[in-house]
Design a protein around this motif. Structure first.
Motif, short mmCIF file in Angstrom:
data_model
loop_
_atom_site.label_atom_id
_atom_site.label_comp_id
_atom_site.label_asym_id
_atom_site.label_seq_id
_atom_site.Cartn_x
_atom_site.Cartn_y
_atom_site.Cartn_z
N SER A 133 8.41 -9.51 14.64
CA SER A 133 7.32 -9.19 13.71
C SER A 133 7.81 -8.22 12.63
O SER A 133 8.99 -7.86 12.60
CB SER A 133 6.14 -8.57 14.47
OG SER A 133 6.50 -7.32 15.02
N VAL A 134 6.89 -7.80 11.75
CA VAL A 134 7.30 -6.94 10.64
C VAL A 134 7.27 -5.46 11.00
O VAL A 134 7.89 -4.65 10.32
CB VAL A 134 6.41 -7.17 9.40
CG1 VAL A 134 6.66 -8.53 8.81
CG2 VAL A 134 4.94 -6.99 9.73
N SER A 181 9.87 -5.58 16.35
CA SER A 181 10.04 -5.71 14.90
C SER A 181 11.47 -6.17 14.62
O SER A 181 12.38 -5.96 15.42
CB SER A 181 9.78 -4.38 14.20
OG SER A 181 10.77 -3.43 14.56
N VAL A 182 11.66 -6.79 13.47
CA VAL A 182 12.99 -7.28 13.11
C VAL A 182 14.00 -6.14 13.07
O VAL A 182 15.15 -6.29 13.51
CB VAL A 182 12.94 -8.05 11.77
CG1 VAL A 182 12.51 -7.16 10.62
CG2 VAL A 182 14.30 -8.68 11.47
N SER A 183 13.57 -4.98 12.58
CA SER A 183 14.50 -3.85 12.49
C SER A 183 14.85 -3.32 13.88
O SER A 183 16.01 -3.01 14.16
CB SER A 183 13.93 -2.74 11.62
OG SER A 183 12.68 -2.32 12.09
N GLU A 184 13.86 -3.23 14.77
CA GLU A 184 14.13 -2.68 16.10
C GLU A 184 15.05 -3.59 16.90
O GLU A 184 15.99 -3.12 17.56
CB GLU A 184 12.81 -2.45 16.84
CG GLU A 184 12.91 -1.45 17.97
CD GLU A 184 13.37 -0.08 17.50
OE1 GLU A 184 14.11 0.58 18.26
OE2 GLU A 184 13.01 0.33 16.39
N ILE A 185 14.80 -4.88 16.85
CA ILE A 185 15.66 -5.81 17.58
C ILE A 185 17.07 -5.81 16.97
O ILE A 185 18.07 -5.84 17.69
CB ILE A 185 15.05 -7.23 17.55
CG1 ILE A 185 13.80 -7.26 18.45
CG2 ILE A 185 16.06 -8.28 17.99
CD1 ILE A 185 13.02 -8.55 18.40
N GLY A 186 17.14 -5.73 15.64
CA GLY A 186 18.45 -5.67 14.98
C GLY A 186 19.21 -4.41 15.31
O GLY A 186 20.42 -4.44 15.59
N ASP A 217 7.72 -15.37 6.24
CA ASP A 217 8.17 -15.15 4.86
C ASP A 217 8.53 -13.70 4.63
O ASP A 217 9.51 -13.38 3.96
CB ASP A 217 7.10 -15.61 3.86
CG ASP A 217 5.79 -14.88 4.04
OD1 ASP A 217 5.42 -14.58 5.20
OD2 ASP A 217 5.11 -14.59 3.04
N SER A 218 7.76 -12.79 5.21
CA SER A 218 8.05 -11.37 5.03
C SER A 218 9.36 -10.99 5.71
O SER A 218 10.21 -10.32 5.13
CB SER A 218 6.90 -10.53 5.61
OG SER A 218 7.16 -9.15 5.45
N VAL A 219 9.54 -11.45 6.96
CA VAL A 219 10.74 -11.10 7.72
C VAL A 219 11.99 -11.77 7.14
O VAL A 219 13.02 -11.13 6.92
CB VAL A 219 10.58 -11.48 9.21
CG1 VAL A 219 11.90 -11.31 9.96
CG2 VAL A 219 9.50 -10.63 9.86
N LEU A 220 11.89 -13.07 6.86
CA LEU A 220 13.08 -13.85 6.49
C LEU A 220 13.42 -13.77 5.01
O LEU A 220 14.55 -14.06 4.63
CB LEU A 220 12.89 -15.31 6.89
CG LEU A 220 12.64 -15.57 8.38
CD1 LEU A 220 12.48 -17.06 8.63
CD2 LEU A 220 13.76 -15.00 9.23
#
Length: 780
Positions: A133-134, A181-186, A217-220
């Motif tokens: 998620s975002v 969130s994409v940042s946390e998983i990354g 769209d927001s994440v990618l």
């Protein structure tokens, strides 16, 4: 064969519509799912879970009859757990995502539930799933909200967030479905790459096979502009308050100039003389001058970064704003020189300096998953980008109820002042009826300015911006209440429904009679898709609603991307209130937005051309690092190249302790070489366009410079590790690396880096800078 494939690809591009996935096959299954409904309703909870369990088995995709059975069971599970019966369109979305597509579903159509049923469907087939998620709030909310559904389906679920413990984090990744969130998983992936003990990793040994991307769209697309960068403490950058004071005295247009995009700033000859005089008569452009880089970064902070737009100051700290969401970028900062310059500019406490330890782009992160699917309300607008960068196709799901929202034409004004006056008047007039209003602003400063002006008109409003984002969901949930005025920066409460009459819908009918939620944009975003996201806050599930955007000839987007439009070319003169009705001018607004979209796409495209080489190199290095971490590679290296010392230490301390010490030494040197390589590639990227000016191809030059250096990393790491093995003290507590000067970072954090190299504007700016430098030197 390669040529034939290329021709076929081009033909496909020409012939296909942006959203070309046909869902007819799945639509035909909907009646069969409905036919199973009554029979499944008679099952007990235990029998339902058992039925789902019978679908478990191989990891192949569900056959049609299995898909019908799963969707029927999933619909019943949602009815029992949440008292919500998924619509046919939601099940259509589930089937589209299980097939590996990005589905477009309108706001309020139940994407969260559709996503949960999809994730459970993948889990039933034995695939571990990350629901990306975002932000952390949505990850936690959705995992907890959907947990009863998962439990009925016999699927385990967890979530990760910035503030959860390592134990919680590891347990979440062990679940069949993990929200984050994409940042946390990354960043968890990056942190796992930095550990020196296999027991400290949290994502392995359970890698996910599926990335299910919420708000795709927001994440990618939006988040993909910001690489995830992990930094650590180091000896380094010191803040130069004197330089900040020198630059603060410079005047735009006299001492420095900016390019049209506001991305670059440089000293004029007059500015260079002023700086040299202020610094005591130094030669700013002397070879190996220690001042030029410091001046440039201070100038960037002074001229290009704006308080309450790019960052805020809170609790005596500079906190960055993620411009894609208008929210605080928690635990992120700019690279040290720039961060220090902004802190000096704002006279706040300095943060510790550091160096980049590793990084990964969102695109590379997503590419690690064998299967990717997603959902969003606005995917068609970025269908080409999803196809080009992620090989994803878009499937459009029709809304359960037709959208009846009324979208007005843009109201264009001559000046910002005229626009803002009209905006306030529109809010005042509409509020008199009691109709709820959501005002979408472009930045924090504008949201506070609008709120102040509303206060001057005796109107109370709730402000949602980067300064109070913790209250986001509660604020947005009430935005549809009778008499409510909500002022918000971009991406207002994305993921939270705005129900007419408030979160409990107490005044639904009253608000509906007034026309529903009225969305007002204070300016167009850099993408029509972002405009649509704001519009989409109104008109959910067939509710009435309306939207309008206010724009002016002085809007940054218009002056930057359509400077040719001027008042004197208009066929119809503006009204007394500054309103422009000329259709030609309104067409230029849309044109400017399309140009902005094209610029962003080209930036993404160029960035990926360069970063994918680094990503390939990173994968090679990390594969080698994993071997060191999980095997006896290091021990055998020292046994071979330092046999006598190795034998002595084994006899004295035991084989296990020596093997662990060897591992720590080799990991240190491999990590050190990788950090140095990242620094080297950054330097090459900074200068590669100088080679382009010499008629050489930048990308070829980049590869030519970077590849040979990369090939040295492992051999040099092994050689220096062997040397260290002979000199580092190894005792009962293992290798004493710090005493030998081999010090690892004591803390880590993340950087906010906008990767925007190599576009034509940057090239032009570079030429201008070089021209100015030559001119200054020529005048001496």
């Amino acid at each position: 064969m390669a040529m034939l494939a290329k021709v076929k690809g081009r033909l496909r591009r020409l012939l296909e519509r942006p959203a070309s996935v046909e869902l007819t096959k799945y639509e035909a299954l909907l009646p069969k799912i409905a036919d199973r409904e009554d029979k499944i309703a008679s099952l007990s909870d235990e029998e339902l879970t058992e039925k789902v369990g019978k679908l478990r088995g191989s990891e192949r995709e569900l056959a049609d009859d299995e898909l019908v059975e799963y969707c029927a069971l999933a619909r019943e599970a949602a009815k029992r757990a949440l008292n919500e019966r998924p619509y046919d369109v939601q099940l259509l979305g589930v089937m589209g995502m299980l097939a590996g597509h990005v589905v477009q579903m309108a706001t309020g159509e139940g994407k969260t539930l559709a996503g949960a049923l999809t994730a459970a469907g993948f889990a039933v087939r034995g695939k571990r799933v990350h629901v990306i998620s975002v932000n952390d709030y949505l990850a936690k909310r959705d995992a907890e909200w959907m947990r009863p559904v998962y439990e009925l389906l016999g699927v385990s679920v967890g979530y990760v967030g910035e503030k959860v413990s390592t134990e919680h984090r590891r347990g979440a990744y062990e679940s069949e479905v993990c929200y984050g969130s994409v940042s946390e998983i990354g960043f968890d992936l990056l942190r796992d790459r930095l550990v020196t003990s296999a027991d400290d990793q949290v994502q392995t040994p359970h890698p996910a096979a599926v990335a299910l991307v919420d708000e795709a769209d927001s994440v990618l697309v939006d988040e993909a502009k910001v690489p995830l960068v992990m930094a650590g403490t180091a000896e380094g950058v010191e803040r130069d308050a004197d330089m900040a004071e020198v630059v603060r005295r410079l005047r735009a247009g006299v001492h420095y100039e900016e390019d049209e995009d506001g991305r670059n700033a440089w000293l004029t000859p007059s500015g260079a003389k002023a700086v040299e005089k202020a610094l005591g008569g130094v030669d700013l452009y002397a070879e190996d001058s220690p001042y030029l880089a410091a001046v440039n970064v201070a100038l960037h902070a002074h001229a290009l970064l704006e308080r309450d737009v790019d960052y805020i100051v809170r609790d005596n700290k500079v906190q960055l704003i993620n411009t894609a969401r208008g929210r605080i970028a928690a635990l992120q900062r700019w690279p040290d020189g720039l961060q220090a310059a902004v802190e000096a500019k704002e006279a706040v406490a300095a943060t510790e300096s550091g160096e980049v330890l590793d990084s990964i782009t969102v695109q590379a992160l997503i590419a690690r998953y064998p299967k990717v699917a997603g959902m969003t309300g606005t995917a068609v607008a970025v269908a080409e980008q999803l196809r080009e960068f992620y090989k994803l196709e878009v499937a459009v799901i029709a809304p359960n109820k037709p959208c009846v929202r009324e979208d007005e034409l843009t109201r264009l004004f001559t000046t910002d002042d005229a626009k803002e006056d009209a905006l306030i008047n529109e809010i005042v007039k509409t509020h008199e009826t009691g109709r709820p209003i959501l005002v979408g602003t472009l930045d924090v400063a504008e949201s506070e300015r609008v709120a102040k002006r509303l206060g001057e008109n005796d109107l109370e409003c709730v402000v949602l911006n980067a300064k109070n984002d913790a209250e986001e969901a509660a604020i947005v949930a009430e935005a549809g209440a009778f008499n409510a005025i909500t002022v918000s920066t971009q991406m207002a409460g994305r993921g939270t429904d705005i129900r007419l009459g408030g979160h409990d819908e107490a005044d639904h009918d009253k608000v509906a009679e007034l026309g529903g939620l009225y969305v007002i944009g204070t300016g167009h975003y850099p993408s029509s898709r972002l405009d649509d996201q704001l519009r989409g806050r109104a008109g959910r599930q067939g509710d009435p609603g309306g939207s309008v955007f206010f724009s002016s000839m002085e809007d940054e987007q218009l002056t930057q991307y359509a400077p040719e439009v001027q008042l004197h070319v208009l066929k119809e003169p503006p009204g007394e209130d500054g309103l422009i009705k000329d259709k030609t001018a309104r067409a230029f607004v849309a044109h400017a937005q399309r140009v902005a979209e094209g610029v962003e796409l080209e930036i993404h495209r160029n960035t990926w051309r360069y970063t994918r080489l680094i990503e390939q190199q990173r994968d090679i290095i990390m594969e080698h690092r994993d071997k060191i971490l999980h095997s006896d590679v290091a021990d055998k290296l020292f046994e071979k190249h330092a046999p006598e010392r190795h034998a002595e230490l084994v006899e004295e301390l035991g084989a296990d302790l020596v093997a662990e010490a060897a591992r720590q030494i080799l990991l240190y040197h491999l990590d050190r070489r990788w950090v140095d390589h990242l620094g080297y590639t950054a330097d090459v990227r900074e200068t590669v366009h100088l080679r382009a000016l010499a008629k050489e191809t930048p990308i070829d030059e980049f590869h030519r410079a970077v590849v040979p250096e990369f090939n040295k990393i492992v051999p040099e790491a092994h050689d220096t590790a062997v040397d260290s093995f002979d000199t580092v003290k190894i005792g009962a507590n293992g290798a004493e690396l710090e005493e030998a000067g081999l010090k690892r970072p004591t803390s880590t954090w993340t950087y906010m880096v906008y990767d925007n190299p190599w576009d034509s504007d940057a090239e032009q700016a570079l030429k201008k800078v070089r021209a100015h430098v030559k001119k200054v030197k020529a005048e001496r």
